[in-house]
Design a protein around this motif. Structure first.
Motif, PDB file in Angstrom:
ATOM      1  N   ASP A   1       0.828  -1.197   0.000  1.00  0.00           N
ATOM      2  CA  ASP A   1       0.000   0.000   0.000  1.00  0.00           C
ATOM      3  C   ASP A   1       0.862   1.246   0.000  1.00  0.00           C
ATOM      4  O   ASP A   1       2.057   1.189   0.242  1.00  0.00           O
ATOM      5  CB  ASP A   1      -0.892   0.010   1.251  1.00  0.00           C
ATOM      6  CG  ASP A   1      -1.819  -1.183   1.238  1.00  0.00           C
ATOM      7  OD1 ASP A   1      -2.353  -1.495   0.161  1.00  0.00           O
ATOM      8  OD2 ASP A   1      -1.968  -1.814   2.304  1.00  0.00           O
ATOM      9  N   TYR A   2       0.205   2.389  -0.243  1.00  0.00           N
ATOM     10  CA  TYR A   2       0.915   3.662  -0.149  1.00  0.00           C
ATOM     11  C   TYR A   2       1.390   3.882   1.266  1.00  0.00           C
ATOM     12  O   TYR A   2       0.701   3.562   2.233  1.00  0.00           O
ATOM     13  CB  TYR A   2      -0.024   4.818  -0.519  1.00  0.00           C
ATOM     14  CG  TYR A   2      -0.513   4.774  -1.939  1.00  0.00           C
ATOM     15  CD1 TYR A   2       0.310   4.324  -2.963  1.00  0.00           C
ATOM     16  CD2 TYR A   2      -1.806   5.184  -2.258  1.00  0.00           C
ATOM     17  CE1 TYR A   2      -0.150   4.291  -4.264  1.00  0.00           C
ATOM     18  CE2 TYR A   2      -2.268   5.163  -3.549  1.00  0.00           C
ATOM     19  CZ  TYR A   2      -1.436   4.701  -4.558  1.00  0.00           C
ATOM     20  OH  TYR A   2      -1.887   4.669  -5.834  1.00  0.00           O
ATOM     21  N   GLU A   3       2.582   4.442   1.345  1.00  0.00           N
ATOM     22  CA  GLU A   3       3.066   4.898   2.640  1.00  0.00           C
ATOM     23  C   GLU A   3       3.536   6.324   2.450  1.00  0.00           C
ATOM     24  O   GLU A   3       3.830   6.722   1.329  1.00  0.00           O
ATOM     25  CB  GLU A   3       4.246   4.042   3.109  1.00  0.00           C
ATOM     26  CG  GLU A   3       3.826   2.710   3.690  1.00  0.00           C
ATOM     27  CD  GLU A   3       5.021   1.776   3.833  1.00  0.00           C
ATOM     28  OE1 GLU A   3       6.102   2.265   4.210  1.00  0.00           O
ATOM     29  OE2 GLU A   3       4.859   0.587   3.540  1.00  0.00           O
ATOM     30  N   LYS A   4       3.624   7.065   3.557  1.00  0.00           N
ATOM     31  CA  LYS A   4       4.061   8.452   3.379  1.00  0.00           C
ATOM     32  C   LYS A   4       5.496   8.463   2.841  1.00  0.00           C
ATOM     33  O   LYS A   4       6.304   7.588   3.154  1.00  0.00           O
ATOM     34  CB  LYS A   4       3.936   9.234   4.681  1.00  0.00           C
ATOM     35  CG  LYS A   4       4.808   8.742   5.786  1.00  0.00           C
ATOM     36  CD  LYS A   4       4.635   9.603   7.019  1.00  0.00           C
ATOM     37  CE  LYS A   4       5.516   9.017   8.128  1.00  0.00           C
ATOM     38  NZ  LYS A   4       5.577   9.814   9.314  1.00  0.00           N
ATOM     39  N   ILE A   5       5.772   9.460   2.012  1.00  0.00           N
ATOM     40  CA  ILE A   5       7.055   9.494   1.301  1.00  0.00           C
ATOM     41  C   ILE A   5       7.889  10.661   1.791  1.00  0.00           C
ATOM     42  O   ILE A   5       7.404  11.782   1.915  1.00  0.00           O
ATOM     43  CB  ILE A   5       6.819   9.627  -0.214  1.00  0.00           C
ATOM     44  CG1 ILE A   5       6.106   8.383  -0.749  1.00  0.00           C
ATOM     45  CG2 ILE A   5       8.140   9.819  -0.936  1.00  0.00           C
ATOM     46  CD1 ILE A   5       5.712   8.505  -2.200  1.00  0.00           C
ATOM     47  N   HIS A   6       9.138  10.352   2.078  1.00  0.00           N
ATOM     48  CA  HIS A   6      10.058  11.390   2.556  1.00  0.00           C
ATOM     49  C   HIS A   6      10.779  12.019   1.375  1.00  0.00           C
ATOM     50  O   HIS A   6      11.368  11.327   0.557  1.00  0.00           O
ATOM     51  CB  HIS A   6      11.071  10.758   3.517  1.00  0.00           C
ATOM     52  CG  HIS A   6      11.975  11.758   4.136  1.00  0.00           C
ATOM     53  ND1 HIS A   6      13.336  11.581   4.204  1.00  0.00           N
ATOM     54  CD2 HIS A   6      11.713  12.960   4.701  1.00  0.00           C
ATOM     55  CE1 HIS A   6      13.876  12.640   4.787  1.00  0.00           C
ATOM     56  NE2 HIS A   6      12.915  13.484   5.104  1.00  0.00           N
ATOM     57  N   MET A   7      10.694  13.354   1.263  1.00  0.00           N
ATOM     58  CA  MET A   7      11.350  14.050   0.143  1.00  0.00           C
ATOM     59  C   MET A   7      12.196  15.203   0.677  1.00  0.00           C
ATOM     60  O   MET A   7      11.906  15.775   1.724  1.00  0.00           O
ATOM     61  CB  MET A   7      10.294  14.610  -0.824  1.00  0.00           C
ATOM     62  CG  MET A   7       9.458  13.576  -1.541  1.00  0.00           C
ATOM     63  SD  MET A   7      10.407  12.423  -2.543  1.00  0.00           S
ATOM     64  CE  MET A   7      10.963  13.458  -3.868  1.00  0.00           C
ATOM     65  N   PRO A   8      13.272  15.544  -0.059  1.00  0.00           N
ATOM     66  CA  PRO A   8      14.129  16.667   0.375  1.00  0.00           C
ATOM     67  C   PRO A   8      13.457  18.023   0.148  1.00  0.00           C
ATOM     68  O   PRO A   8      12.597  18.165  -0.724  1.00  0.00           O
ATOM     69  CB  PRO A   8      15.363  16.523  -0.523  1.00  0.00           C
ATOM     70  CG  PRO A   8      14.872  15.818  -1.731  1.00  0.00           C
ATOM     71  CD  PRO A   8      13.766  14.919  -1.279  1.00  0.00           C
ATOM     72  N   ASN A   9      13.866  19.024   0.923  1.00  0.00           N
ATOM     73  CA  ASN A   9      13.340  20.375   0.754  1.00  0.00           C
ATOM     74  C   ASN A   9      14.128  21.150  -0.297  1.00  0.00           C
ATOM     75  O   ASN A   9      15.317  20.900  -0.502  1.00  0.00           O
ATOM     76  CB  ASN A   9      13.446  21.152   2.063  1.00  0.00           C
ATOM     77  CG  ASN A   9      12.399  20.699   3.052  1.00  0.00           C
ATOM     78  OD1 ASN A   9      11.365  20.165   2.665  1.00  0.00           O
ATOM     79  ND2 ASN A   9      12.682  20.889   4.334  1.00  0.00           N
ATOM     80  N   ASN A  10      13.453  22.109  -0.911  1.00  0.00           N
ATOM     81  CA  ASN A  10      14.154  23.014  -1.825  1.00  0.00           C
ATOM     82  C   ASN A  10      15.110  23.905  -1.059  1.00  0.00           C
ATOM     83  O   ASN A  10      14.957  24.098   0.154  1.00  0.00           O
ATOM     84  CB  ASN A  10      13.142  23.894  -2.564  1.00  0.00           C
ATOM     85  CG  ASN A  10      12.413  23.104  -3.617  1.00  0.00           C
ATOM     86  OD1 ASN A  10      12.680  21.918  -3.818  1.00  0.00           O
ATOM     87  ND2 ASN A  10      11.507  23.755  -4.303  1.00  0.00           N
ATOM     88  N   SER A  11      16.067  24.467  -1.781  1.00  0.00           N
ATOM     89  CA  SER A  11      17.010  25.365  -1.116  1.00  0.00           C
ATOM     90  C   SER A  11      17.580  26.370  -2.098  1.00  0.00           C
ATOM     91  O   SER A  11      17.903  26.023  -3.240  1.00  0.00           O
ATOM     92  CB  SER A  11      18.138  24.560  -0.480  1.00  0.00           C
ATOM     93  OG  SER A  11      19.211  25.428  -0.193  1.00  0.00           O
TER      94      SER A  11
END
Ligand code: HEM
Ligand SMILES: [Cu+2]
Lengths: 644, 94
Positions: free
Chosen positions: A570-580
Motif C-alpha cells: 500500500d501507499y506509505e508516506k514518502i520522505h522528500m528533500p526540501n528546496n534550497s
C-alpha cells in the motif's frame, strides 16, 4: 577610467559589438518578460531552488541546447571563413578565438551537460529511486556548471576571449590578455560541479536501486552512467589540479608550466590529456548507453550480450586511462614510449568493436521499427565505425607524424563526436521527450532532421580527411589558392550549412510539436522495456508512489510479458528533500569570485572567497530534515494522473 | 570497560603522530635526496591508509567492497599516470 580599461576587448570587431547589443537586448527582454508575466516567484520556487533531479535535468538540457547553438554559430563562422582561399571574413586573431571557444563550449558546456541531463533525468527513474543520493549537492553541481559556463561565455565581450585552443597549451596560453584566465577559472568552476555529479551518481546507483535490482540486473544506461561517474571521479581531479597550477602560473607568477626556472610546459599537455582522453569516454559511454536502450526497444527484443556490454565498458574505463600520450606523439619522446601508447590505444578498439557487434546482433533477429530515435541509432553505427577506423589510423604513432595537427584529425574527432555523441543526444532527446513533457516530437520533421544532419555531416567532414592528408593544417585561418584546398573546403561549408538547417529544424520541431502534437499519449508511448516508463507522465515529484520490485534488467517488459507485479503493498508516506536557495546563491558568489580572479581584483576575490566558506558553514549547521508527502496527497496525485 | 575505550582509535592517533614526526625528521636531519624522498613517500602512504581505515571507517559497513574497489582502482590509475608521465616526459625523452 583606468580601472575600466581592463574590461575593454583587445581585438574588437563589428560582430562582437553586435553580439554585445544582442546580449544586452536579450537580457532586457528576459527580465521584462519575467516581470510582465509575474514569473519571478514561479522561477525561484519551481526552478532556481529546486532539488528535484527531473527539473535539474531539464535545466541541464536547456543550457546544453543553448550552448549547442553558440558553438554551432562559431562552427559556421569558421567554415564560412575557410570556404574560399584567402578569405577576409575573419582575421587570424578572431579565428583563433572562435575555434577555442567552439571547442571548449562544445565539449564542456554542450556535450557534458547533455549527458548529465540524461543521467539526471533517467537514472533515478530507471533504478526506481525517488531522487539522487544527494539532491542538494545535485543542485549545486548544476549551478556551478551553469555559472562556469556563463563566465566563459562573457569572455569575448568583457576583457577578451581565450585564443590558445581548447587545449590551451602553455607557453602559448601564457598570453597578455585575460582570455587564458577565463579559460582556467571558468572551467575550474564548472569542473567542480561535474566532479560532484560523479560522486552523486556513484552513490545513487550503488545505494538506491529498487529491491531485486542487482548490479547485473541494471538497465544498460544505468551501467553506462555508473562507469561514466567512476571515470569522472578519477579523471576530473587531474583537471582540477592542472587548472589550479595553470591559474597560479598566470596570476601569481609560479613556474609550473613555464619554459625556465625549472618549469615544464609539456607537463601541462600531459596533465591536460590525462584528463582529456578519459573525458572523451565520459562523453561516449552514456551515448552508448542511450543507443543500447533505443536499439533494444525498437528491435523489440532484449539487448544482445548484456554481460559483454558491461565487461567492455569496464575495460574501456580502465583502458581510457592508459592512452593519453597518443595526443602528443610528436612532442619528442622516443619510439619506445610511443609504441606503448600506440598499442594501448589500438586495444580500445576491441571492446568498442564488441559493443558494435552486440548492437548489430540485437538488430539481427529483431523486428525493427524505424522511429526517429532508431533512425539516429542505425545511422550512428556505420558513421561512427568510420570514425573508429580513422582513429586506429591515428593511433599508429609513426603514421601520426603525417596526420598530426591537420584537418585529418579534425575530421576524425568530429566523426566520432557527431554520429557518436550528438546523434545519441538527439536520439535520446526524442526518445525521452514524451516522458518529460507529455507529448511526442513530430516524427516526420525528426526524420528529416536525422537525414539532413547525416548528409550534412558527410559533406562537411569527409573532404577534411582528404585536405588533411594533403597537408591542410588545423587552426589555420586561411590558405592560399595554389594549395588547391579551395573546392573541397567549399563542399565542407555547404555540408556545415546543411547541418545548420538540421539544427534549425530541431527548434522548429519543438515549436511545431508544442502547438500541434496530441497530449493524449500513454505513459509508455514507445512500448519500452525499462522501469522509467513504468511511472506516470508527467512524472510525479516522488517518481514512484510505491517502490517497485524488479526481477530483471527489463522490469517493464516482465510486466507486459511475464505477469510480473512491480508495485506491491500500500501507499506509505514518502520522505522528500526540501528546496534550497543556497546552491544558487553560492554559485553566484562563485561567479563573482571567478570574475574577480580573472581581472585580478583582489579585494572582491577575498570577500567572495569568504562568502563561499560562509555558505558551506551555514549548510553544516543547518537542520533540514526534508518533508513528508502524506498518503492522502499521494492518493490524490495518483488518481488524478491515472484519470488523465 | 574495553567496549568503552576506543583502543583502535587511540592507537591510530598515536601512530599517525609518530608518522608525522618521522616525516618531519627529513627536514631536521641531514640525509640524501633519495633517502628523504623515500621516507616521505612511505610515511605519506601509510598515513593516508591509516586515515582511511581507522578514522574514515572504510571497512566498517556493508559498502566495504565498493569502497575498497574504488580505492584500488584509484591507486592503479594514480600509479599508471605517474609512471606513464615519467616514461613520456623523462625516461624516454630524447
Ligand atoms: C555542427 C557541426 C560542426 C562543425 C561544422 C564544426 C567545425 C569545426 C571547425 C571548422 C573547427 C576548427 C578547425 C580548425 O581550423 O582547426 C572545429 C574544431 C573543433 N570542434 Fe567542431 N564543428 C562542429 C561540431 C562540433 C561538436 C559537436 C564538437 C564537440 C562536441 C566539436 C568539437 C570541436 C573541437 C574540440 C575542436 C578543436 C578546437 C581547437 O582546435 O582547439 N565540434 N570544429
Ligand atoms: Cu585520446
Amino acid at each position: 577610467m583606468e580601472f575600466f580599461e581592463r574590461f575593454a576587448i583587445p581585438h574588437p570587431s563589428i560582430a562582437i559589438y553586435a553580439s554585445m547589443v544582442a546580449a544586452g537586448l536579450t537580457m532586457i527582454a528576459v527580465i521584462a518578460g519575467l516581470t510582465y508575466f509575474k514569473k519571478w516567484g514561479y522561477l525561484w520556487r519551481e526552478w532556481i531552488t529546486t532539488v528535484d533531479h527531473k527539473r535539474i535535468g531539464i535545466m541541464y538540457l536547456i543550457s546544453a541546447l543553448l550552448m549547442l547553438f553558440r558553438g554551432g554559430v562559431d562552427a559556421i563562422m569558421m567554415r564560412a571563413q575557410l570556404a574560399v582561399p584567402e578569405n577576409k571574413l575573419l582575421d587570424a586573431q578572431h579565428y583563433n578565438e572562435i575555434f577555442t571557444t567552439h571547442g571548449v563550449v562544445m565539449i564542456l558546456f554542450m556535450a557534458m551537460p547533455f549527458i548529465i541531463f540524461f543521467m539526471n533525468f533517467v537514472v533515478p527513474l530507471q533504478i526506481g529511486a525517488r531522487d539522487v543520493a544527494f539532491p542538494r549537492l545535485n543542485a549545486l553541481s548544476f549551478w556551478l556548471f551553469f555559472m562556469g559556463a556563463m563566465l566563459f561565455n562573457i569572455s569575448f565581450m568583457v576583457g577578451g576571449s581565450p585564443d590558445a585552443g581548447w587545449t590551451s597549451y602553455f607557453p602559448l596560453a601564457d598570453g597578455e590578455s585575460v582570455g587564458s584566465h577565463y579559460y582556467m577559472i571558468a572551467i575550474q568552476i564548472a569542473g567542480i560541479g561535474t566532479l560532484m555529479t560523479g560522486i552523486n551518481f556513484i552513490t545513487t546507483i550503488l545505494k538506491m536501486r529498487a529491491p531485486g535490482m542487482t548490479l547485473m540486473k541494471m538497465p544498460m544506461f544505468t551501467w553506462a552512467s555508473l562507469i561514466t561517474s567512476v571515470i569522472i571521479v578519477f579523471a576530473f581531479p587531474v583537471l582540477t589540479v592542472a587548472l589550479a597550477m595553470g591559474t597560479m602560473d598566470l596570476l601569481f607568477g609560479t613556474q609550473f608550466f613555464t619554459l625556465d626556472n625549472g618549469g615544464m610546459a609539456m607537463l601541462w599537455a600531459n596533465l591536460f590529456w590525462v584528463w582529456g582522453h578519459p573525458e572523451v569516454y565520459i562523453l561516449i559511454l552514456p551515448a552508448f548507453g542511450i543507443y543500447s536502450e533505443i536499439i533494444s526497444t525498437f528491435s523489440r527484443r532484449n539487448l544482445y550480450g548484456y554481460k559483454s556490454m558491461v565487461g567492455s565498458m569496464v575495460l574501456i574505463s580502465l583502458l581510457s586511462f592508459v592512452v593519453w600520450a597518443h595526443h602528443f606523439f610528436t612532442m619528442g619522446q622516443g619510439a619506445f614510449a610511443n609504441s606503448i601508447f600506440s598499442i594501448t590505444t589500438m586495444a580500445i578498439a576491441v571492446p568498442t568493436g564488441v559493443k558494435i557487434f552486440n548492437w548489430l546482433l540485437t538488430l539481427w533477429k529483431g523486428k525493427i521499427e524505424f522511429t526517429t530515435p532508431m533512425l539516429y541509432s542505425t545511422l550512428f553505427i556505420p558513421l561512427f565505425t568510420l570514425g573508429g577506423v580513422t582513429g586506429v589510423m591515428l593511433a599508429m604513432s609513426a603514421a601520426d607524424y603525417q596526420y598530426h595537427n591537420t584537418m585529418f584529425l579534425v575530421a576524425h574527432f568530429h566523426n566520432v563526436i557527431i554520429p557518436g555523441v550528438v546523434f545519441a543526444m538527439l536520439a535520446g532527446l526524442t526518445f525521452y521527450w514524451p516522458k518529460m513533457f507529455g507529448f511526442m516530437l513530430n516524427e516526420k520533421i525528426g526524420k528529416w532532421t536525422a537525414w539532413l544532419l547525416s548528409i550534412g555531416f558527410l559533406l562537411a567532414f569527409m573532404p577534411m580527411y582528404v585536405t588533411g592528408l594533403d597537408g591542410q593544417a588545423r587552426r589555420m585561418y586561411t590558405y592560399s589558392e595554389s594549395t588547391g584546398f579551395g573546392p573541397l573546403n567549399m563542399v565542407s561549408f555547404i555540408g556545415a550549412a546543411i547541418m545548420a538547417v538540421g539544427f534549425v529544424l530541431i527548434v522548429y520541431n519543438i515549436y511545431y510539436s508544442v502547438r500541434y502534437a496530441s497530449r493524449d499519449i500513454s505513459a509508455d508511448p514507445w512500448d519500452a522495456r525499462t522501469l522509467e516508463w513504468a511511472t506516470h507522465t508527467p512524472v510525479p515529484e516522488y517518481n514512484f508512489a510505491i517502490t517497485p520490485e524488479v526481477a530483471s534488467s527489463e522490469a517493464l517488459w516482465d510486466v507486459k510479458k511475464k505477469d510480473h507485479v512491480l508495485f506491491k503493498g500500500d501507499y506509505e508516506k514518502i520522505h522528500m528533500p526540501n528546496n534550497s536557495g543556497v546552491p544558487f546563491i553560492m554559485s553566484c558568489i562563485f561567479f563573482a569570485w571567478g570574475f574577480s580572479l580573472v581581472f585580478s581584483l583582489w579585494i572582491p576575490a577575498i570577500i567572495t572567497t569568504i562568502g563561499i566558506f560562509v555558505c558551506m558553514t551555514l549548510r553544516s549547521f543547518e537542520k533540514d530534515h526534508g518533508h513528508y508527502i502524506s498518503v492522502k496527497e499521494i492518493e490524490d496525485t495518483e488518481s488524478e494522473l491515472r484519470g488523465a | 570497560m574495553s567496549e568503552l575505550f576506543p583502543l583502535k582509535q587511540v592507537m591510530g592517533f598515536v601512530f599517525s603522530l609518530v608518522l608525522t614526526a618521522v616525516a618531519l625528521g627529513v627536514y631536521y636531519f641531514d640525509m640524501s635526496f633519495a633517502v628523504g624522498m623515500t621516507v616521505l613517500l612511505v610515511t605519506a602512504f601509510l598515513q593516508a591508509g591509516l586515515q582511511l581505515v581507522v578514522f574514515m571507517h572504510a571497512g566498517e559497513t556493508e559498502d566495504k567492497g565498493a569502497i575498497y574497489t574504488n580505492v584500488y582502482y584509484g591507486v592503479i590509475i594514480a600509479l599508471v599516470t605517474v609512471f606513464g608521465t615519467l616514461l613520456a616526459l623523462v625516461w624516454d625523452m630524447g
